[in-house]
Design a protein around this motif. Structure first.
Motif, PDB file in Angstrom:
ATOM      1  N   PHE A 109       0.845  -1.188   0.000  1.00 58.32           N
ATOM      2  CA  PHE A 109       0.000   0.000   0.000  1.00 58.32           C
ATOM      3  C   PHE A 109       0.880   1.239   0.000  1.00 58.32           C
ATOM      4  CE2 PHE A 109      -2.599   3.249   2.195  1.00 58.32           C
ATOM      5  CZ  PHE A 109      -3.668   3.280   1.326  1.00 58.32           C
ATOM      6  N   LYS A 113       0.471   7.574  -3.133  1.00 59.66           N
ATOM      7  CA  LYS A 113      -0.037   7.266  -4.477  1.00 59.66           C
ATOM      8  C   LYS A 113      -1.567   7.216  -4.472  1.00 59.66           C
ATOM      9  CE  LYS A 113       0.997   4.108  -8.259  1.00 59.66           C
ATOM     10  NZ  LYS A 113       1.768   2.913  -8.629  1.00 59.66           N
ATOM     11  N   GLU A 114      -2.136   6.641  -3.411  1.00 62.70           N
ATOM     12  CA  GLU A 114      -3.604   6.579  -3.294  1.00 62.70           C
ATOM     13  C   GLU A 114      -4.191   7.982  -3.153  1.00 62.70           C
ATOM     14  OE1 GLU A 114      -5.565   3.870  -3.825  1.00 62.70           O
ATOM     15  OE2 GLU A 114      -3.650   2.973  -4.344  1.00 62.70           O
ATOM     16  N   LYS A 117      -4.314   9.895  -6.447  1.00 61.31           N
ATOM     17  CA  LYS A 117      -5.405   9.511  -7.363  1.00 61.31           C
ATOM     18  C   LYS A 117      -6.607  10.433  -7.232  1.00 61.31           C
ATOM     19  CE  LYS A 117      -4.250   4.608  -7.587  1.00 61.31           C
ATOM     20  NZ  LYS A 117      -4.686   3.252  -7.202  1.00 61.31           N
TER      21      LYS A 117
END
Length: 196
Positions: A109, A113-114, A117
């Motif tokens: 994880f 980066k999450e 998004k």
């Protein structure tokens, strides 16, 4: 001989089998700081800042409604059951959050980066300026002018290409203490301009 994707017709079968045409991803350095369990490292100061961000009414306890008020700015279609799942205890305090996250084992994880998004919903590789503008407005910063956007980009654009990439975003988040101060200064300057 001919070349095809890193393979050459001149290679012996033995040499070909020992070479992989696919780039070995494991050689890349993991950009995510890790804890002793190999999970995502959680800095207590950052965790406190996150808790305070969600603790809108400064009660020291988070509710699904608090979470929804903040997260709906970023995730417009998150179902109510998700907020209830995330805040599963009636007395969800900073210590509850800390116990949940500090010794996590999230090995595959990448939180940065999450988060990126959200700002790059069309997966262009760069922050969508209109999304950024909308998020700032929805967080209560008021109207974000083109000059404000230019300052945001200048602050976050590490490589100087005029756009905010994941690498820029990662550096910005990593250097968040300085950026937080810069954003606070920007917010204050926006407010002072609007009062004139």
């Amino acid at each position: 001989g001919f070349q095809l994707g890193g393979w050459s017709s001149d290679m012996s079968e033995e040499a070909a089998s020992s070479k992989s045409p696919v780039k070995d991803e494991s050689i890349e350095e993991d950009p995510v700081p890790r804890n002793e369990l190999g999970g995502v490292y959680v800095d207590e100061e950052e965790l406190k800042a996150a808790f305070d961000f969600f603790d809108i009414h400064k009660k020291g306890v988070l509710t699904p409604a608090d979470l929804k008020q903040r997260l709906s700015v970023f995730y417009k279609n998150l179902p109510a059951r998700e907020y209830k799942f995330l805040i599963s205890e009636p007395d969800f305090t900073f210590n509850t959050l800390k116990k949940l996250l500090v010794n996590n084992e999230l090995k595959d994880f990448d939180p940065v980066k999450e988060a990126f998004k959200v700002y790059d919903p069309h997966e262009t590789g760069y922050v969508d300026i209109e999304v950024l503008r909308s998020i700032f407005v929805n967080l209560g910063f008021g109207e974000v002018t083109n000059e404000d956007v230019a300052v945001l980009i200048e602050t976050a654009d590490v490589d100087g290409d005029g756009r905010i990439s994941l690498a820029d975003f990662r550096k910005m988040v990593t250097n968040s203490k300085k950026v937080e101060a810069d954003l606070e200064t920007l917010h204050e300057s926006i407010l002072s301009v609007k009062k004139k």
